[in-house]
Write a protein that holds these residues in place. Structure first.
Motif, mmCIF file in Angstrom:
data_model
loop_
_atom_site.group_PDB
_atom_site.id
_atom_site.type_symbol
_atom_site.label_atom_id
_atom_site.label_comp_id
_atom_site.label_asym_id
_atom_site.label_seq_id
_atom_site.Cartn_x
_atom_site.Cartn_y
_atom_site.Cartn_z
ATOM 1 N N LEU B 36 0.851 -1.184 0.000
ATOM 2 C CA LEU B 36 0.000 0.000 0.000
ATOM 3 C C LEU B 36 0.887 1.234 0.000
ATOM 4 O O LEU B 36 2.040 1.158 0.409
ATOM 5 C CB LEU B 36 -0.893 0.018 1.244
ATOM 6 C CG LEU B 36 -2.010 -1.017 1.295
ATOM 7 C CD1 LEU B 36 -2.836 -0.829 2.564
ATOM 8 C CD2 LEU B 36 -2.916 -0.894 0.079
ATOM 9 N N PRO B 37 0.358 2.354 -0.435
ATOM 10 C CA PRO B 37 1.153 3.584 -0.345
ATOM 11 C C PRO B 37 1.518 3.841 1.108
ATOM 12 O O PRO B 37 0.759 3.489 2.008
ATOM 13 C CB PRO B 37 0.215 4.669 -0.873
ATOM 14 C CG PRO B 37 -1.104 4.027 -1.125
ATOM 15 C CD PRO B 37 -0.946 2.557 -1.052
ATOM 16 N N VAL B 53 -4.920 8.016 8.407
ATOM 17 C CA VAL B 53 -4.456 6.932 7.540
ATOM 18 C C VAL B 53 -4.068 5.719 8.382
ATOM 19 O O VAL B 53 -4.450 4.581 8.099
ATOM 20 C CB VAL B 53 -3.237 7.376 6.706
ATOM 21 C CG1 VAL B 53 -2.809 6.271 5.763
ATOM 22 C CG2 VAL B 53 -3.566 8.646 5.946
ATOM 23 N N LEU B 54 -3.329 6.001 9.445
ATOM 24 C CA LEU B 54 -2.901 4.930 10.351
ATOM 25 C C LEU B 54 -4.120 4.160 10.845
ATOM 26 O O LEU B 54 -4.127 2.921 10.911
ATOM 27 C CB LEU B 54 -2.182 5.539 11.551
ATOM 28 C CG LEU B 54 -0.682 5.345 11.776
ATOM 29 C CD1 LEU B 54 -0.098 4.279 10.867
ATOM 30 C CD2 LEU B 54 0.056 6.632 11.593
ATOM 31 N N LYS B 55 -5.157 4.896 11.191
ATOM 32 C CA LYS B 55 -6.361 4.262 11.708
ATOM 33 C C LYS B 55 -6.979 3.343 10.655
ATOM 34 O O LYS B 55 -7.370 2.214 10.964
ATOM 35 C CB LYS B 55 -7.367 5.342 12.107
ATOM 36 C CG LYS B 55 -8.618 4.828 12.743
ATOM 37 C CD LYS B 55 -9.436 5.990 13.278
ATOM 38 C CE LYS B 55 -10.700 5.527 13.965
ATOM 39 N NZ LYS B 55 -11.448 6.683 14.526
ATOM 40 N N ALA B 56 -7.021 3.815 9.431
ATOM 41 C CA ALA B 56 -7.570 2.996 8.346
ATOM 42 C C ALA B 56 -6.724 1.736 8.154
ATOM 43 O O ALA B 56 -7.243 0.618 8.090
ATOM 44 C CB ALA B 56 -7.620 3.799 7.053
ATOM 45 N N TYR B 57 -5.407 1.912 8.104
ATOM 46 C CA TYR B 57 -4.522 0.775 7.885
ATOM 47 C C TYR B 57 -4.627 -0.212 9.044
ATOM 48 O O TYR B 57 -4.576 -1.423 8.860
ATOM 49 C CB TYR B 57 -3.080 1.256 7.715
ATOM 50 C CG TYR B 57 -2.769 1.804 6.333
ATOM 51 C CD1 TYR B 57 -3.792 2.130 5.426
ATOM 52 C CD2 TYR B 57 -1.465 1.998 5.902
ATOM 53 C CE1 TYR B 57 -3.506 2.629 4.158
ATOM 54 C CE2 TYR B 57 -1.173 2.494 4.630
ATOM 55 C CZ TYR B 57 -2.197 2.810 3.773
ATOM 56 O OH TYR B 57 -1.894 3.285 2.516
ATOM 57 N N LEU B 65 -6.608 -8.289 6.368
ATOM 58 C CA LEU B 65 -6.376 -8.087 4.945
ATOM 59 C C LEU B 65 -4.975 -7.595 4.642
ATOM 60 O O LEU B 65 -4.495 -7.712 3.520
ATOM 61 C CB LEU B 65 -7.386 -7.070 4.397
ATOM 62 C CG LEU B 65 -8.827 -7.543 4.394
ATOM 63 C CD1 LEU B 65 -9.738 -6.432 3.909
ATOM 64 C CD2 LEU B 65 -8.955 -8.763 3.483
ATOM 65 N N VAL B 66 -4.334 -7.049 5.646
ATOM 66 C CA VAL B 66 -3.128 -6.295 5.408
ATOM 67 C C VAL B 66 -2.148 -6.557 6.545
ATOM 68 O O VAL B 66 -2.553 -6.966 7.626
ATOM 69 C CB VAL B 66 -3.576 -4.808 5.336
ATOM 70 C CG1 VAL B 66 -2.775 -3.946 6.239
ATOM 71 C CG2 VAL B 66 -3.598 -4.337 3.917
ATOM 72 N N GLU B 67 -0.886 -6.368 6.292
ATOM 73 C CA GLU B 67 0.111 -6.580 7.335
ATOM 74 C C GLU B 67 1.077 -5.413 7.346
ATOM 75 O O GLU B 67 1.650 -5.081 6.315
ATOM 76 C CB GLU B 67 0.876 -7.872 7.055
ATOM 77 C CG GLU B 67 1.898 -8.226 8.099
ATOM 78 C CD GLU B 67 2.697 -9.453 7.665
ATOM 79 O OE1 GLU B 67 3.316 -10.106 8.512
ATOM 80 O OE2 GLU B 67 2.701 -9.750 6.448
ATOM 81 N N ALA B 68 1.233 -4.785 8.509
ATOM 82 C CA ALA B 68 2.145 -3.648 8.600
ATOM 83 C C ALA B 68 3.500 -4.140 9.051
ATOM 84 O O ALA B 68 3.602 -4.861 10.041
ATOM 85 C CB ALA B 68 1.593 -2.623 9.578
ATOM 86 N N ARG B 69 4.528 -3.774 8.313
ATOM 87 C CA ARG B 69 5.888 -4.134 8.736
ATOM 88 C C ARG B 69 6.636 -2.854 9.024
ATOM 89 O O ARG B 69 6.908 -2.079 8.114
ATOM 90 C CB ARG B 69 6.603 -4.923 7.643
ATOM 91 C CG ARG B 69 5.943 -6.259 7.358
ATOM 92 C CD ARG B 69 6.744 -7.083 6.345
ATOM 93 N NE ARG B 69 5.843 -7.949 5.595
ATOM 94 C CZ ARG B 69 5.929 -8.181 4.284
ATOM 95 N NH1 ARG B 69 6.896 -7.616 3.582
ATOM 96 N NH2 ARG B 69 5.063 -8.971 3.677
ATOM 97 N N PHE B 75 1.553 -4.162 3.696
ATOM 98 C CA PHE B 75 1.403 -5.061 2.563
ATOM 99 C C PHE B 75 0.100 -5.856 2.586
ATOM 100 O O PHE B 75 -0.395 -6.210 3.663
ATOM 101 C CB PHE B 75 2.582 -6.045 2.543
ATOM 102 C CG PHE B 75 3.910 -5.372 2.423
ATOM 103 C CD1 PHE B 75 4.532 -5.243 1.188
ATOM 104 C CD2 PHE B 75 4.534 -4.817 3.541
ATOM 105 C CE1 PHE B 75 5.755 -4.595 1.062
ATOM 106 C CE2 PHE B 75 5.757 -4.160 3.427
ATOM 107 C CZ PHE B 75 6.364 -4.047 2.194
ATOM 108 N N ILE B 76 -0.414 -6.141 1.402
ATOM 109 C CA ILE B 76 -1.618 -6.952 1.291
ATOM 110 C C ILE B 76 -1.284 -8.375 1.720
ATOM 111 O O ILE B 76 -0.301 -8.954 1.266
ATOM 112 C CB ILE B 76 -2.131 -7.003 -0.157
ATOM 113 C CG1 ILE B 76 -2.395 -5.596 -0.675
ATOM 114 C CG2 ILE B 76 -3.396 -7.838 -0.231
ATOM 115 C CD1 ILE B 76 -3.487 -4.869 0.018
ATOM 116 N N LYS B 77 -2.104 -8.901 2.607
ATOM 117 C CA LYS B 77 -1.837 -10.235 3.126
ATOM 118 C C LYS B 77 -2.764 -11.267 2.491
ATOM 119 O O LYS B 77 -2.372 -12.375 2.177
ATOM 120 C CB LYS B 77 -2.070 -10.236 4.644
ATOM 121 C CG LYS B 77 -1.205 -11.188 5.401
ATOM 122 C CD LYS B 77 -1.275 -10.925 6.892
ATOM 123 C CE LYS B 77 -2.421 -11.637 7.551
ATOM 124 N NZ LYS B 77 -2.548 -11.284 8.986
ATOM 125 N N ALA B 78 -4.021 -10.885 2.332
ATOM 126 C CA ALA B 78 -4.990 -11.828 1.790
ATOM 127 C C ALA B 78 -5.819 -11.178 0.700
ATOM 128 O O ALA B 78 -5.982 -9.964 0.667
ATOM 129 C CB ALA B 78 -5.903 -12.307 2.913
#
Lengths: 137, 137, 137, 137
Positions: B36-37, B53-57, B65-69, B75-78
């Motif tokens: 994701l951007p 944005v952080l809240k949305a992510y 659906l997503v994984e923050a590293r 990144f999209i997870k599923a």
DNA sequence: GTGGTCTAGACCACC
DNA sequence: GTGGTCTAGACCACT
């Protein structure tokens, strides 16, 4: 007219009410002279608070679509989508067919929604009424 | 991926972001592994605050659906029940035709939206994903 | 329910709140229908910022454990696999005895904690819920 | 010694490392003179970044538990829990029995954890090392 | 008075 | 530079 409030949609309840009245006007379900349900009625059926309904009705009145008459209720003042009902019906039928196809192809409601929003957004950068559009580079 | 926030829609900005990511997944624009951007990117382009944005992510992450590293991105997870792209494209084409017709008949975007929501609501009392539905007796 | 935040633990405050609600559910201190303390209440008692509490409550809501009702509070929606209270009480009593023994042998809280985590980690490689595990070759 | 980092626990990675060394000391798995794995080693096995490991080792050194010797590695300088190993083993055995019982009664790891924390918190208002405690009025 | 959204900015953890 | 936590405070939605 019957209102349906979805508390989990994120959209404020009073805006859901406003929107539903506007949609009913667009679709020709409501027209000038028709009476909206009383506040008390909406409260009883939908569970929202009276102030919330009043806020929605006030907003509709401010936009000139509706007129509150003391003691007798709230009435539609102006129409919105003045499209010929027959044309509307024909479009609706064709849309319904398309939806059936989409369902058959395995799309669920959220898929359909996404597609619709995407197509509307594609029309030369037009704004989608509900709020956003997605573009991937 | 590019986000568009409509401040006048009433829908909270962070939910617009969440929704747009979900739609991109549904439409196949995004898939597992995609990035994701960055938060800062979205802030720069869309003008919303970083926390929004952080809240949305974060909500996307909690829903799996997503994984923050940290240090590298989100990144999209599923995926999200993605339909065959060709079928999707075909459906899209036919939908676009219908929209053209509707436009030709004089409907504006809000009309189209109302029709779509109404048709989806009609399908045996199914819920409309965006939140409401209208029923007139 | 009363929250206790330990600023020195390294665990984010909002996660401490989430965890404490979950624990109260597990132990049967809280059950469906119960109301959590209001955000303002928690702020007043624990000193954390309102947004921190909101964030914790929101995560609980997204995980389906809790339901926020604007204007009236936040309520427990679902239980969390609650064991028979009597069985729980019996286990608790026996555990308390063990802790007394450990104390008598000179162990401090951190020792006890280390032992517990180590035993839990030993159970066929099971994950320790709080986050880590130690294995020495 | 083998470290296990749980990225989803919320606890910062470097604190997980610190904590695991302290636990190993408490349990007697590590003692004065023992050498910690090299930074490079930890990086290879656990996937965290070298700076993260360095930060953890630095923190351990600052608290006097460990000593870095240029070119030869990082060594345990002081012990922590000086409890008699046999007593420790006995306590451990009894704890393991209790855990088996708890498992048999249907408790999962999170339940066990909640109970332990609750019992430790009950000991006349003592602080739980991991951070919190729950009290319901 | 209840929860909720958003902003602005400081500081932390990690790569 | 990446995500993440927390604070402070304004304003909104709902009961």
């Amino acid at each position: 007219m019957e209102f349906r409030i979805d508390r989990s949609s994120g959209l404020p309840a009073y805006l859901q009410l406003v929107r539903q009245v506007r949609e009913a006007l667009r679709l020709g379900w409501l027209g000038p002279g028709d009476r909206l349900p009383t506040v008390r009625d909406v409260v009883a059926r939908s569970g929202v608070n009276a102030n919330t309904v009043l806020k929605a009705y006030r907003e509709l009145e401010l936009s000139g679509l509706v007129e509150a008459r003391q003691g007798s209720g709230t009435f539609i003042k102006a129409g919105l989508g003045s499209t010929d009902p027959e044309v509307m019906a024909a479009l609706r039928t064709r849309l319904a067919e398309w939806v059936r196809e989409a369902r058959a192809a395995g799309l669920d409601t959220e898929d359909v929604d996404a597609l619709v929003r995407s197509v509307l957004a594609d029309e030369d950068g037009d704004q989608v009424t509900a709020g956003e559009g997605v573009a991937v580079r």
